[in-house]
Design an enzyme around this catalytic site. Structure first.
Site, mmCIF file in Angstrom:
data_model
loop_
_atom_site.group_PDB
_atom_site.id
_atom_site.type_symbol
_atom_site.label_atom_id
_atom_site.label_comp_id
_atom_site.label_asym_id
_atom_site.label_seq_id
_atom_site.Cartn_x
_atom_site.Cartn_y
_atom_site.Cartn_z
ATOM 1 N N GLN A 275 32.750 52.247 42.305
ATOM 2 C CA GLN A 275 32.581 52.857 40.989
ATOM 3 C C GLN A 275 33.231 54.241 40.977
ATOM 4 O O GLN A 275 32.948 55.072 41.836
ATOM 5 C CB GLN A 275 31.098 52.976 40.654
ATOM 6 N N TYR B 18 31.234 39.344 44.851
ATOM 7 C CA TYR B 18 32.304 40.267 44.449
ATOM 8 C C TYR B 18 31.891 41.660 44.923
ATOM 9 O O TYR B 18 31.892 42.630 44.160
ATOM 10 C CB TYR B 18 32.522 40.236 42.934
ATOM 11 N N GLU C 183 33.088 38.364 49.383
ATOM 12 C CA GLU C 183 34.208 39.168 48.874
ATOM 13 C C GLU C 183 35.521 38.544 49.335
ATOM 14 O O GLU C 183 35.654 38.148 50.494
ATOM 15 C CB GLU C 183 34.101 40.600 49.374
ATOM 16 N N ASP D 43 29.156 41.202 40.326
ATOM 17 C CA ASP D 43 29.902 42.404 39.932
ATOM 18 C C ASP D 43 31.394 42.071 39.974
ATOM 19 O O ASP D 43 32.152 42.605 40.790
ATOM 20 C CB ASP D 43 29.561 43.565 40.874
ATOM 21 N N CYS E 261 32.153 45.326 33.786
ATOM 22 C CA CYS E 261 32.997 46.405 33.264
ATOM 23 C C CYS E 261 33.811 45.916 32.068
ATOM 24 O O CYS E 261 34.706 46.612 31.603
ATOM 25 C CB CYS E 261 33.917 46.945 34.360
#
Length: 235
Positions: A98, A125, A146, A194, A220
């Site tokens: 972030q 993720y 990931e 995410d 996002c």
């Protein structure tokens, strides 16, 4: 110049920690680092000690994409450290994390407050492991997924830095892991999603919906969140 395609420097990217340490990336209209760029990097790090490392990213493509596929360190450190609450994260110049660490801590607190103690958590993720590590005090176990191999390598280091022991790491395509978990009849108390701005793959979402009753989706991009929510709610 984006019009004439001439000149050395296309973009400048800063990654700044709460301690105000900086990693600087110079996006170059080139395939190599020339003396001008090297001398500039040396000068700027000597004049501004907060700049811990300078990187070159090579992007000669005539697109609006900011970063090219290859990067190289010019001078200084490979990483800086970020601190959220009592957690520490090792972050590289192109690591997904972030960009607003103060906002990140508020966001992670919202996630944490919605999770019960002693939970089995699937952190998908997961980037450098930021959310999973933040939840370590509530986790019975953390399963990390990931597909970016560099991020997974940093996540391993971050788990060790934070003395997390109850974790398992799965590298590679997230959807394939979700489907394999389903085949293995794995179950989790919570799934943290995410994903990137493009959201999640439909087949992966359908597999996820059978792995846990509780899904916390950190987004996002409201448009892809809405699309993915419509898929999830049918299950």
């Amino acid at each position: 110049s984006e019009n004439t395609k001439k000149g050395a420097l296309r973009h400048v990217i800063f990654r700044i920690s709460t301690k105000e340490d900086i990693l600087l990336t110079l996006v170059l209209n080139s395939d190599k680092i020339d003396k001008l760029i090297y001398d500039f990097s040396k000068k700027i790090t000597s004049e501004f000690p907060s700049i811990k490392g300078v990187f070159a990213n090579f992007n000669r493509a005539e697109t609006n994409k900011i970063l090219g596929e290859k990067s190289r360190k010019i001078i200084g450190d490979d990483y800086i450290f970020e601190y959220l609450d009592d957690k520490i994260y090792k972050i590289g110049a192109e690591s997904f994390f972030q960009v607003n660490p103060y906002g990140a801590q508020e966001l992670f607190d919202i996630v944490k407050n919605n999770i019960k103690d002693d939970s089995d958590i699937l952190d998908s993720y997961a980037g450098v492991g930021a959310i999973g590590i933040y939840l370590k005090d509530k986790a019975k176990s953390i399963t990390y997924v990931e597909e970016n191999l560099e991020a997974a390598r940093l996540a391993r280091e971050n788990y060790k830095l934070n003395k997390v022991e109850n974790y398992e790491i799965f590298e590679g395509d997230a959807k394939k892991h979700f489907i394999n978990f389903k085949k293995q009849n794995k179950n989790f108390d919570y799934i943290i999603l995410d994903p990137p701005r493009s959201g999640c793959d439909k087949e992966g979402l359908l597999a996820i919906s059978e792995l846990a009753k509780n899904i916390i989706y950190v987004s996002c991009n409201p448009m892809t969140l809405k699309r993915d929510y419509e898929i999830l709610k049918t299950k």
